[in-house]
Design a protein around this motif. Sequence first.
Motif, mmCIF file in Angstrom:
data_model
loop_
_atom_site.group_PDB
_atom_site.id
_atom_site.type_symbol
_atom_site.label_atom_id
_atom_site.label_comp_id
_atom_site.label_asym_id
_atom_site.label_seq_id
_atom_site.Cartn_x
_atom_site.Cartn_y
_atom_site.Cartn_z
ATOM 1 N N ARG A 66 67.823 75.193 12.973
ATOM 2 C CA ARG A 66 68.002 75.311 14.173
ATOM 3 C C ARG A 66 68.547 76.436 15.106
ATOM 4 N N ARG A 67 68.085 77.164 15.256
ATOM 5 C CA ARG A 67 68.138 78.335 15.785
ATOM 6 C C ARG A 67 67.204 78.802 16.719
ATOM 7 N N GLY A 68 66.402 77.763 17.227
ATOM 8 C CA GLY A 68 65.716 77.198 19.050
ATOM 9 C C GLY A 68 64.594 78.999 18.857
ATOM 10 N N GLY A 69 64.533 79.544 20.413
ATOM 11 C CA GLY A 69 63.330 80.467 19.813
ATOM 12 C C GLY A 69 62.681 80.870 20.987
ATOM 13 N N TYR A 70 62.476 81.821 21.913
ATOM 14 C CA TYR A 70 61.324 81.831 23.107
ATOM 15 C C TYR A 70 60.355 81.633 22.991
ATOM 16 N N CYS A 71 59.410 81.883 24.186
ATOM 17 C CA CYS A 71 58.124 81.158 24.064
ATOM 18 C C CYS A 71 57.262 81.286 23.350
ATOM 19 N N PHE A 72 57.481 82.627 22.862
ATOM 20 C CA PHE A 72 56.168 82.799 21.499
ATOM 21 C C PHE A 72 56.429 82.175 20.120
ATOM 22 N N GLU A 73 57.286 81.844 19.908
ATOM 23 C CA GLU A 73 58.111 80.871 19.167
ATOM 24 C C GLU A 73 57.870 79.555 19.029
ATOM 25 N N PRO A 105 52.353 91.590 37.188
ATOM 26 C CA PRO A 105 53.017 91.754 35.675
ATOM 27 C C PRO A 105 52.228 91.924 35.047
ATOM 28 N N MET A 106 53.043 92.275 33.528
ATOM 29 C CA MET A 106 52.863 92.271 32.480
ATOM 30 C C MET A 106 52.551 90.733 31.749
ATOM 31 N N ARG A 107 51.698 90.555 31.026
ATOM 32 C CA ARG A 107 51.604 89.525 30.025
ATOM 33 C C ARG A 107 52.930 89.376 29.031
ATOM 34 N N ARG A 108 53.677 88.253 29.069
ATOM 35 C CA ARG A 108 54.191 87.994 28.111
ATOM 36 C C ARG A 108 55.322 86.697 27.763
ATOM 37 N N HIS A 109 54.192 85.627 28.415
ATOM 38 C CA HIS A 109 54.305 84.005 28.215
ATOM 39 C C HIS A 109 53.516 83.478 27.585
ATOM 40 N N ARG A 110 53.477 82.675 26.552
ATOM 41 C CA ARG A 110 52.835 82.196 25.517
ATOM 42 C C ARG A 110 52.582 80.773 26.003
ATOM 43 N N VAL A 111 51.564 79.836 26.241
ATOM 44 C CA VAL A 111 51.598 79.049 27.196
ATOM 45 C C VAL A 111 50.494 78.045 27.136
ATOM 46 N N LEU A 112 50.380 76.867 26.756
ATOM 47 C CA LEU A 112 48.986 76.197 26.196
ATOM 48 C C LEU A 112 47.850 74.922 27.281
ATOM 49 N N LYS A 113 47.193 75.088 26.984
ATOM 50 C CA LYS A 113 45.915 73.980 27.262
ATOM 51 C C LYS A 113 45.813 73.162 26.502
ATOM 52 N N VAL A 114 46.170 71.557 26.621
ATOM 53 C CA VAL A 114 46.215 70.566 25.543
ATOM 54 C C VAL A 114 45.001 69.962 26.301
ATOM 55 N N LEU A 115 43.870 69.231 24.980
ATOM 56 C CA LEU A 115 43.325 68.472 26.098
ATOM 57 C C LEU A 115 43.256 66.932 23.977
ATOM 58 N N CYS A 116 43.267 66.074 25.536
ATOM 59 C CA CYS A 116 43.288 64.557 24.488
ATOM 60 C C CYS A 116 41.969 63.536 25.108
ATOM 61 N N GLN A 117 41.853 62.182 24.857
ATOM 62 C CA GLN A 117 41.028 61.433 25.183
ATOM 63 C C GLN A 117 41.634 61.151 26.939
ATOM 64 N N ALA A 125 56.519 74.321 26.766
ATOM 65 C CA ALA A 125 57.979 74.277 25.885
ATOM 66 C C ALA A 125 59.299 75.790 25.414
ATOM 67 N N GLY A 126 58.169 76.395 26.804
ATOM 68 C CA GLY A 126 58.938 77.984 26.003
ATOM 69 C C GLY A 126 59.278 77.928 26.857
ATOM 70 N N ILE A 127 59.017 77.888 28.331
ATOM 71 C CA ILE A 127 59.874 78.664 29.707
ATOM 72 C C ILE A 127 61.266 79.215 30.056
ATOM 73 N N GLY A 128 62.181 78.474 29.829
ATOM 74 C CA GLY A 128 63.092 78.983 29.538
ATOM 75 C C GLY A 128 63.870 78.767 30.975
ATOM 76 N N GLY A 129 63.389 78.143 31.864
ATOM 77 C CA GLY A 129 64.259 77.268 32.836
ATOM 78 C C GLY A 129 63.308 76.603 33.601
ATOM 79 N N ALA A 130 63.948 76.127 34.754
ATOM 80 C CA ALA A 130 62.874 75.000 35.663
ATOM 81 C C ALA A 130 61.610 74.771 35.653
ATOM 82 N N GLY A 131 61.265 74.478 34.103
ATOM 83 C CA GLY A 131 59.725 74.146 34.301
ATOM 84 C C GLY A 131 59.716 72.657 34.103
ATOM 85 N N PRO A 132 58.996 71.765 34.474
ATOM 86 C CA PRO A 132 58.706 69.907 34.272
ATOM 87 C C PRO A 132 58.679 69.880 32.452
ATOM 88 N N VAL A 133 59.380 68.864 33.211
ATOM 89 C CA VAL A 133 60.022 68.018 31.626
ATOM 90 C C VAL A 133 58.659 67.256 30.545
#
Length: 271
Positions: A66-73, A105-117, A125-133
């Motif tokens: 339970r240490r949390g993390g930032y976007c890469f983690e 600016p440099m690339r320093r954020h990890r984000v996902l595109k997710v496909l389902c039916q 889940a790693g934006i660390g601010g006012a991102g969408p829930v």
Amino acid sequence: MDKVMIKEYLELLGCPDAVKPCRENLFRIQQSHLEKIAYSNLPVFVSGYIPTLDVESLFNRIVRLRRGGYCFELNGLLAELLRSLGYGVTEFFARWHSGESAAIPMRRHRVLKVLCQEGTFLVDAGIGGAGPVTPLEYLPGVLQERGFRSYILEKDDLLGMTFSVAAPEGRSITYSFTGDPHYPQDFEYANYFCSASSTSRFRQKLIIHRQSTDTQYFIAESDGIDPRRKFCIREKGVLSSIPIDSKEMMQQILEDNFYLHYKVEEMPEIK
């Protein structure tokens, strides 16, 4: 990720039955991730700790310790969970624009595109601010409401795809990414820079954040008047805060409000 890890991860998120890859469960997983697992750069800020990004290490730190993390983690481990559940996952290496003066600016954020039916979604889940829930529909040009904010994805000839918060005063690009897929090894060098370089914002500023549908919890640096850090709660846009006077107080706030397990001696110096 094996079945034991999946079970433990989903139990931590409070949705142990969210095993079927579908829109409803994807939304539950991201929302629960933001509510249960805090964004935190604390060990990087305090000691220059360089997090390892292999799945076993991430799982141990984020789920078990339970240490949390930032976007890469956070997004790295979430990507592995979603793949293991049967979602199609593409990882993007995004440029972070918020607070940056450079047009590219440099690339320093990890984000996902997710496909389902039921469709394709932007998951973060790693934006660390006012991102969408909850995830955004992967639909450029469509304003999407989440909680008390609106967001939009837009195509850009230079930047690829931009993610912006839409406010009455205008839109502000938070990050951008191109459509070429990236892989876990691609994030290693940016992770090293973010945690080891003295010029990295993660070495210069403590960033701790957790959010639910209409409430944000975060640690704020000095406001220029009071030198102390503050524990802040913003509920439906209304902000309240209390100054943090000791390492013991900081440790208790992190435990009670961010579900982060750190020792008092691991706390940052009190200003």
